[in-house]
Write an enzyme that holds these catalytic residues in place. Structure first.
Site, mmCIF file in Angstrom:
data_model
loop_
_atom_site.group_PDB
_atom_site.id
_atom_site.type_symbol
_atom_site.label_atom_id
_atom_site.label_comp_id
_atom_site.label_asym_id
_atom_site.label_seq_id
_atom_site.Cartn_x
_atom_site.Cartn_y
_atom_site.Cartn_z
ATOM 1 N N ARG A 1 0.829 -1.207 0.000
ATOM 2 C CA ARG A 1 0.000 0.000 0.000
ATOM 3 C C ARG A 1 0.860 1.254 0.000
ATOM 4 O O ARG A 1 0.596 2.200 -0.746
ATOM 5 C CB ARG A 1 -0.952 0.011 1.195
ATOM 6 C CG ARG A 1 -2.040 -1.042 1.112
ATOM 7 C CD ARG A 1 -2.880 -1.070 2.347
ATOM 8 N NE ARG A 1 -2.027 -1.372 3.506
ATOM 9 C CZ ARG A 1 -2.408 -1.297 4.761
ATOM 10 N NH1 ARG A 1 -3.630 -0.924 5.068
ATOM 11 N NH2 ARG A 1 -1.588 -1.598 5.741
ATOM 12 N N ASN B 1 -5.985 -2.953 1.653
ATOM 13 C CA ASN B 1 -5.939 -4.394 1.860
ATOM 14 C C ASN B 1 -7.367 -4.913 1.913
ATOM 15 O O ASN B 1 -8.262 -4.245 2.437
ATOM 16 C CB ASN B 1 -5.242 -4.734 3.178
ATOM 17 C CG ASN B 1 -3.742 -4.581 3.105
ATOM 18 O OD1 ASN B 1 -3.161 -4.478 2.037
ATOM 19 N ND2 ASN B 1 -3.099 -4.577 4.250
#
Length: 84
Positions: free
Chosen positions: A11, A29
């Site tokens: 990320r 996620n």
């Protein structure tokens, strides 16, 4: 993205790359262990981001990337990490 994509700073690296490319949207996620990205911007920048997502950061092992193209919503002012 599916594969080893959580717990490897995916990320954070996606956030940096998207901002560098001046793409808006988010990365998060998912409960199934995958990572989801929603992005809007210049088509060339989006294609570069998509290329990046096929590799990810060091330590990631991207097995599959599914991409869906559609008209931009215009709902995003910046790119950020989203927590579901």
């Amino acid at each position: 993205m599916h594969g080893l994509v959580q717990g490897v700073y995916f990320r954070h690296f996606t956030l940096q790359e998207a901002r560098r490319l001046r793409v808006a949207g988010w990365v998060a996620n998912q409960p199934d262990g995958s990572v989801r990205v929603v992005a809007e911007g210049d088509e060339a920048a989006l294609r570069r981001l998509l290329d990046f997502l096929h590799h990810g950061p060091t330590g990631a092992r991207v097995e599959t990337v599914q991409s869906v193209w559609s008209a931009a919503s215009g709902n995003f002012a910046e790119f950020r990490v989203r927590y579901l």
